[in-house]
Design a protein around this motif. Structure first.
Motif, PDB file in Angstrom:
ATOM      1  N   ASN A 175       0.803  -1.221   0.000  1.00 19.35           N
ATOM      2  CA  ASN A 175       0.000   0.000   0.000  1.00 19.35           C
ATOM      3  C   ASN A 175       0.836   1.271   0.000  1.00 19.35           C
ATOM      4  OD1 ASN A 175      -2.373  -1.535   0.097  1.00 19.35           O
ATOM      5  ND2 ASN A 175      -2.217  -1.709   2.311  1.00 19.35           N
ATOM      6  N   ARG A 199      12.484  15.582  -1.045  1.00 15.30           N
ATOM      7  CA  ARG A 199      11.791  15.890  -2.299  1.00 15.30           C
ATOM      8  C   ARG A 199      11.674  17.411  -2.451  1.00 15.30           C
ATOM      9  NH1 ARG A 199       8.316  12.951  -5.651  1.00 15.30           N
ATOM     10  NH2 ARG A 199       8.185  11.284  -4.125  1.00 15.30           N
ATOM     11  N   ASN A 245       2.514   4.409  -1.362  1.00 18.37           N
ATOM     12  CA  ASN A 245       2.391   5.296  -2.511  1.00 18.37           C
ATOM     13  C   ASN A 245       3.676   6.118  -2.623  1.00 18.37           C
ATOM     14  OD1 ASN A 245       1.742   7.113  -4.495  1.00 18.37           O
ATOM     15  ND2 ASN A 245      -0.088   7.903  -3.478  1.00 18.37           N
ATOM     16  N   ASN A 267       6.692  11.112   5.086  1.00 20.42           N
ATOM     17  CA  ASN A 267       5.807  11.912   4.239  1.00 20.42           C
ATOM     18  C   ASN A 267       5.956  13.403   4.541  1.00 20.42           C
ATOM     19  OD1 ASN A 267       4.323  12.358   6.575  1.00 20.42           O
ATOM     20  ND2 ASN A 267       2.640  11.032   5.993  1.00 20.42           N
ATOM     21  N   ASN A 268       5.152  14.239   3.870  1.00 22.73           N
ATOM     22  CA  ASN A 268       5.224  15.690   4.038  1.00 22.73           C
ATOM     23  C   ASN A 268       4.894  16.157   5.444  1.00 22.73           C
ATOM     24  OD1 ASN A 268       6.085  16.608   1.505  1.00 22.73           O
ATOM     25  ND2 ASN A 268       4.033  16.394   0.664  1.00 22.73           N
ATOM     26  N   MET A 289       6.412   6.725   7.271  1.00 20.68           N
ATOM     27  CA  MET A 289       5.550   5.809   6.539  1.00 20.68           C
ATOM     28  C   MET A 289       6.046   4.380   6.704  1.00 20.68           C
ATOM     29  SD  MET A 289       5.368   8.136   3.119  1.00 20.68           S
ATOM     30  CE  MET A 289       4.341   7.062   2.156  1.00 20.68           C
ATOM     31  N   ASP A 295       4.465   8.574  -4.396  1.00 17.93           N
ATOM     32  CA  ASP A 295       4.243  10.010  -4.561  1.00 17.93           C
ATOM     33  C   ASP A 295       4.100  10.733  -3.225  1.00 17.93           C
ATOM     34  OD1 ASP A 295       4.345   9.763  -7.313  1.00 17.93           O
ATOM     35  OD2 ASP A 295       2.182   9.416  -7.475  1.00 17.93           O
ATOM     36  N   GLU A 296       3.814  10.001  -2.158  1.00 21.27           N
ATOM     37  CA  GLU A 296       3.668  10.610  -0.833  1.00 21.27           C
ATOM     38  C   GLU A 296       4.993  10.712  -0.085  1.00 21.27           C
ATOM     39  OE1 GLU A 296       0.738   8.398   1.295  1.00 21.27           O
ATOM     40  OE2 GLU A 296      -0.884   8.967  -0.062  1.00 21.27           O
ATOM     41  N   ILE A 297       6.055  10.134  -0.619  1.00 23.03           N
ATOM     42  CA  ILE A 297       7.352  10.142   0.054  1.00 23.03           C
ATOM     43  C   ILE A 297       7.993  11.512  -0.111  1.00 23.03           C
ATOM     44  CG2 ILE A 297       9.656   9.129   0.133  1.00 23.03           C
ATOM     45  CD1 ILE A 297       8.357   6.553  -1.001  1.00 23.03           C
ATOM     46  N   ALA A 298       8.293  12.171   1.011  1.00 17.45           N
ATOM     47  CA  ALA A 298       8.932  13.484   0.985  1.00 17.45           C
ATOM     48  C   ALA A 298      10.395  13.403   1.392  1.00 17.45           C
ATOM     49  CB  ALA A 298       8.188  14.444   1.913  1.00 17.45           C
ATOM     50  N   GLN A 353       5.691  12.374   9.121  1.00 19.77           N
ATOM     51  CA  GLN A 353       5.299  11.112   9.723  1.00 19.77           C
ATOM     52  C   GLN A 353       5.998   9.977   9.004  1.00 19.77           C
ATOM     53  OE1 GLN A 353       1.089  11.394   9.076  1.00 19.77           O
ATOM     54  NE2 GLN A 353       0.699  12.052  11.174  1.00 19.77           N
TER      55      GLN A 353
END
Length: 145
Positions: free
Chosen positions: A41, A63, A43, A125-126, A131, A45-48, A129
């Motif tokens: 699950n 990112r 994603n 993430n942004n 992930m 694109d959510e990895i900052a 938090q």
């Protein structure tokens, strides 16, 4: 048996079935299945932030728009193809064989406590938090990962 008693029995049976179905569905994710993806699950694109700790070395990728920068190199741009390949390979990790659990296995694979040969990866993430955080240690005798 009157109608109220019959309805109460049916209600109790439905409630028991509902509890059983819920516990079965919750525990199903913890079961080992050959070929199952380790991070199904996630994603990308959510990895900052990507944090990689290998022994004493630490690399922090952040990112910036569509690319990642390397914080230790004064925000030098990382190669997008290398970061994308890294994330794709991470997402492609599948379960091959259930090895076991326990502190003795974690010590034997040098996962816990961390050693110089342990690589730790955190995806954040942004909202700052975590992930995913995982550790790579020594390979299992009968495996390759």
């Amino acid at each position: 048996m009157n109608t109220n008693t019959k309805l109460l029995v049916i209600l109790l049976l439905l409630a028991a079935g509902s509890v059983w179905a819920y516990t079965d569905s919750v525990s199903r994710g913890d079961r080992f299945a050959l070929g199952q993806k380790l991070l199904p699950n996630l994603n990308p694109d959510e990895i900052a932030i990507i944090e990689i700790i290998d022994g004493e070395d630490e690399v922090l990728l952040r990112r910036e728009g569509d690319s990642f920068t390397i914080k230790q190199a004064h925000d030098y741009l990382a190669r997008n193809d290398a970061v994308n390949r890294f994330l794709r390979d991470l997402l492609d990790i599948g379960l091959q064989k259930e090895v076991g659990t326990g502190t003795s296995l974690a010590e034997a694979l040098e996962i816990e406590p961390r050693t110089d040969s342990t690589t730790e990866i955190a995806l954040i993430n942004n909202a700052q938090q975590e992930m995913v955080r995982l550790r790579l240690g020594k390979t299992f005798d009968e495996g390759n990962g």
